[in-house]
Motif scaffolding. Structure first.
Motif, PDB file in Angstrom:
ATOM      1  N   GLU A 114     -23.224   8.030 -30.254  1.00 11.75           N
ATOM      2  CA  GLU A 114     -23.312   7.108 -29.118  1.00 11.75           C
ATOM      3  C   GLU A 114     -22.655   7.701 -27.877  1.00 11.75           C
ATOM      4  OE1 GLU A 114     -21.901   3.176 -29.972  1.00 11.75           O
ATOM      5  OE2 GLU A 114     -22.989   3.079 -31.864  1.00 11.75           O
ATOM      6  N   LEU A 115     -21.536   8.391 -28.078  1.00 11.41           N
ATOM      7  CA  LEU A 115     -20.839   9.016 -26.959  1.00 11.41           C
ATOM      8  C   LEU A 115     -21.706  10.102 -26.324  1.00 11.41           C
ATOM      9  CD1 LEU A 115     -18.221   9.095 -25.356  1.00 11.41           C
ATOM     10  CD2 LEU A 115     -17.323  10.711 -27.019  1.00 11.41           C
ATOM     11  N   LEU A 116     -22.364  10.896 -27.167  1.00  6.99           N
ATOM     12  CA  LEU A 116     -23.262  11.938 -26.659  1.00  6.99           C
ATOM     13  C   LEU A 116     -24.406  11.330 -25.853  1.00  6.99           C
ATOM     14  CD1 LEU A 116     -23.540  14.502 -29.578  1.00  6.99           C
ATOM     15  CD2 LEU A 116     -22.726  14.954 -27.279  1.00  6.99           C
ATOM     16  N   ASP A 117     -25.012  10.257 -26.377  1.00  8.62           N
ATOM     17  CA  ASP A 117     -26.111   9.594 -25.662  1.00  8.62           C
ATOM     18  C   ASP A 117     -25.647   9.074 -24.306  1.00  8.62           C
ATOM     19  OD1 ASP A 117     -27.829  10.115 -27.751  1.00  8.62           O
ATOM     20  OD2 ASP A 117     -27.656   8.114 -28.639  1.00  8.62           O
ATOM     21  N   ALA A 118     -24.468   8.431 -24.281  1.00 13.49           N
ATOM     22  CA  ALA A 118     -23.946   7.879 -23.028  1.00 13.49           C
ATOM     23  C   ALA A 118     -23.636   8.991 -22.028  1.00 13.49           C
ATOM     24  CB  ALA A 118     -22.690   7.050 -23.298  1.00 13.49           C
ATOM     25  N   LEU A 119     -23.020  10.065 -22.500  1.00 14.20           N
ATOM     26  CA  LEU A 119     -22.706  11.190 -21.606  1.00 14.20           C
ATOM     27  C   LEU A 119     -23.972  11.846 -21.086  1.00 14.20           C
ATOM     28  CD1 LEU A 119     -19.713  12.847 -23.520  1.00 14.20           C
ATOM     29  CD2 LEU A 119     -19.612  11.728 -21.298  1.00 14.20           C
ATOM     30  N   GLU A 120     -24.964  11.955 -21.957  1.00 17.44           N
ATOM     31  CA  GLU A 120     -26.229  12.568 -21.546  1.00 17.44           C
ATOM     32  C   GLU A 120     -26.903  11.757 -20.438  1.00 17.44           C
ATOM     33  OE1 GLU A 120     -30.322  13.912 -23.718  1.00 17.44           O
ATOM     34  OE2 GLU A 120     -28.501  13.828 -24.934  1.00 17.44           O
ATOM     35  N   ARG A 121     -26.872  10.413 -20.595  1.00 17.15           N
ATOM     36  CA  ARG A 121     -27.447   9.561 -19.547  1.00 17.15           C
ATOM     37  C   ARG A 121     -26.667   9.690 -18.247  1.00 17.15           C
ATOM     38  NH1 ARG A 121     -27.853   6.043 -23.886  1.00 17.15           N
ATOM     39  NH2 ARG A 121     -25.984   4.910 -23.256  1.00 17.15           N
ATOM     40  N   ALA A 122     -25.337   9.729 -18.351  1.00 17.67           N
ATOM     41  CA  ALA A 122     -24.500   9.824 -17.152  1.00 17.67           C
ATOM     42  C   ALA A 122     -24.676  11.161 -16.447  1.00 17.67           C
ATOM     43  CB  ALA A 122     -23.029   9.619 -17.522  1.00 17.67           C
ATOM     44  N   LEU A 123     -24.950  12.219 -17.227  1.00 17.56           N
ATOM     45  CA  LEU A 123     -25.077  13.561 -16.641  1.00 17.56           C
ATOM     46  C   LEU A 123     -26.522  13.934 -16.315  1.00 17.56           C
ATOM     47  CD1 LEU A 123     -22.541  15.383 -18.996  1.00 17.56           C
ATOM     48  CD2 LEU A 123     -22.156  14.670 -16.630  1.00 17.56           C
ATOM     49  N   ALA A 124     -27.445  12.995 -16.452  1.00 19.36           N
ATOM     50  CA  ALA A 124     -28.867  13.270 -16.174  1.00 19.36           C
ATOM     51  C   ALA A 124     -29.104  13.858 -14.786  1.00 19.36           C
ATOM     52  CB  ALA A 124     -29.694  12.007 -16.377  1.00 19.36           C
ATOM     53  N   PRO A 125     -28.362  13.433 -13.742  1.00 17.57           N
ATOM     54  CA  PRO A 125     -28.588  14.039 -12.416  1.00 17.57           C
ATOM     55  C   PRO A 125     -28.352  15.548 -12.369  1.00 17.57           C
ATOM     56  CG  PRO A 125     -27.342  12.001 -12.191  1.00 17.57           C
ATOM     57  CD  PRO A 125     -27.437  12.296 -13.661  1.00 17.57           C
ATOM     58  N   LEU A 126     -27.637  16.107 -13.360  1.00 19.09           N
ATOM     59  CA  LEU A 126     -27.422  17.555 -13.382  1.00 19.09           C
ATOM     60  C   LEU A 126     -28.730  18.327 -13.543  1.00 19.09           C
ATOM     61  CD1 LEU A 126     -24.224  17.926 -15.615  1.00 19.09           C
ATOM     62  CD2 LEU A 126     -24.394  18.123 -13.135  1.00 19.09           C
ATOM     63  N   ALA A 127     -29.762  17.645 -14.082  1.00 17.66           N
ATOM     64  CA  ALA A 127     -31.059  18.296 -14.256  1.00 17.66           C
ATOM     65  C   ALA A 127     -31.633  18.723 -12.907  1.00 17.66           C
ATOM     66  CB  ALA A 127     -32.028  17.361 -14.973  1.00 17.66           C
ATOM     67  N   LEU A 128     -31.288  18.002 -11.830  1.00 17.89           N
ATOM     68  CA  LEU A 128     -31.742  18.380 -10.487  1.00 17.89           C
ATOM     69  C   LEU A 128     -31.148  19.715 -10.054  1.00 17.89           C
ATOM     70  CD1 LEU A 128     -31.384  14.887  -8.767  1.00 17.89           C
ATOM     71  CD2 LEU A 128     -33.487  15.970  -9.581  1.00 17.89           C
ATOM     72  N   LEU A 129     -29.994  20.062 -10.623  1.00 20.50           N
ATOM     73  CA  LEU A 129     -29.338  21.336 -10.313  1.00 20.50           C
ATOM     74  C   LEU A 129     -29.675  22.414 -11.357  1.00 20.50           C
ATOM     75  CD1 LEU A 129     -25.807  19.892  -9.457  1.00 20.50           C
ATOM     76  CD2 LEU A 129     -27.598  20.576  -7.840  1.00 20.50           C
ATOM     77  N   ARG A 130     -30.684  22.115 -12.194  1.00 17.44           N
ATOM     78  CA  ARG A 130     -31.148  23.008 -13.258  1.00 17.44           C
ATOM     79  C   ARG A 130     -30.077  23.263 -14.318  1.00 17.44           C
ATOM     80  NH1 ARG A 130     -35.162  27.390 -10.512  1.00 17.44           N
ATOM     81  NH2 ARG A 130     -36.360  25.882  -9.320  1.00 17.44           N
ATOM     82  N   LEU A 131     -29.260  22.264 -14.547  1.00 20.40           N
ATOM     83  CA  LEU A 131     -28.279  22.313 -15.634  1.00 20.40           C
ATOM     84  C   LEU A 131     -28.739  21.362 -16.728  1.00 20.40           C
ATOM     85  CD1 LEU A 131     -25.016  22.220 -13.527  1.00 20.40           C
ATOM     86  CD2 LEU A 131     -25.983  24.195 -14.668  1.00 20.40           C
ATOM     87  N   ASP A 132     -28.489  21.714 -17.962  1.00 19.99           N
ATOM     88  CA  ASP A 132     -28.944  20.927 -19.099  1.00 19.99           C
ATOM     89  C   ASP A 132     -27.944  19.799 -19.396  1.00 19.99           C
ATOM     90  OD1 ASP A 132     -29.976  19.925 -21.415  1.00 19.99           O
ATOM     91  OD2 ASP A 132     -29.854  21.788 -22.558  1.00 19.99           O
ATOM     92  N   PRO A 133     -28.330  18.529 -19.165  1.00 17.30           N
ATOM     93  CA  PRO A 133     -27.416  17.416 -19.441  1.00 17.30           C
ATOM     94  C   PRO A 133     -26.998  17.331 -20.907  1.00 17.30           C
ATOM     95  CG  PRO A 133     -29.350  16.640 -18.226  1.00 17.30           C
ATOM     96  CD  PRO A 133     -29.598  18.060 -18.612  1.00 17.30           C
ATOM     97  N   GLN A 134     -27.897  17.734 -21.840  1.00 17.88           N
ATOM     98  CA  GLN A 134     -27.554  17.699 -23.260  1.00 17.88           C
ATOM     99  C   GLN A 134     -26.398  18.644 -23.568  1.00 17.88           C
ATOM    100  OE1 GLN A 134     -31.327  18.534 -25.174  1.00 17.88           O
ATOM    101  NE2 GLN A 134     -31.424  16.430 -25.920  1.00 17.88           N
TER     102      GLN A 134
END
Length: 198
Positions: A114-134
């Motif tokens: 659950e923590l990974l899922d929540a962090l992944e959602r919170a870090l989704a904007p990093l995809a705009l900088l070509r960083l992998d949120p996962q």
């Protein structure tokens, strides 16, 4: 992944992972932004007690978390006393203690998935900088679990020394602890590689 999660039905267990992480992060940030004084140290201690005193967690767990982090706190206090003085040492050490025990509270009451899922959602904007949120979420989750895991390994080594009648020699503690820590890092690396992380 090695997890510290302990199932329960208390307030922190029922709160979803995202809000739990956000609330605890805001609390830690608030404690860290307090001015350096004995009053802010007392507030930091009171906040930790209040967070653990809720049903489903308990003050015994707070004591256990502080025990796990005791050497970090001793080193922090000693350095602060040496360079800054008693008020700064008390306030800053209690800030560090608050950060450690509140991150421990997150790891204890929130399943890693659950923590990974929540962090992944919170870090989704990093995809705009070509960083992998996962990847970023996984690194943060592993980081949150590292200190308590290493503290548990240290406790295991100490208990093994006591069982064999050994003393409290740092030299006899360091080598087995280092071997266990490297084994843990190796196992963690293998687990990440098996999941396609490089």
């Amino acid at each position: 992944m090695l997890t510290l999660y302990r199932p329960g039905d208390g307030f922190w267990h029922r709160l979803p992972a995202g809000p739990t992480a956000a609330v605890l992060m805001v609390i830690v940030l608030g404690v860290c932004l307090l001015p350096v004084s004995y009053i802010s140290a007392a507030i930091a201690a009171a906040v930790c007690v209040a967070c653990y005193a809720v049903p489903g967690t308990g003050l015994r767990e707070l004591v256990r978390q502080l025990s796990v982090a005791r050497w970090i706190l001793v080193v922090t206090a000693a350095g602060q006393l040496l360079f800054l003085g008693p008020e700064d040492a008390v306030a800053n050490t209690l800030r560090v203690a608050a950060a450690v025990v509140l991150s421990g509270l997150l790891a204890l009451t929130t399943p890693v998935s659950e923590l990974l899922d929540a962090l992944e959602r919170a870090l989704a904007p990093l995809a705009l900088l070509r960083l992998d949120p996962q990847r970023a979420a996984l690194v943060l989750a592993v980081t949150l679990n590292t200190l308590p895991v290493l503290a548990g390994l240290a406790r295991d080594v100490r208990e093994a020394q006591r069982a064999r009648g050994g003393g409290r020699s740092l030299r006899h503690f360091a080598m087995p602890f280092l071997v266990l820590a490297l084994k843990h890092a190796d196992a963690l690396g293998d687990a990440l590689t098996a999941r396609g992380m490089r």
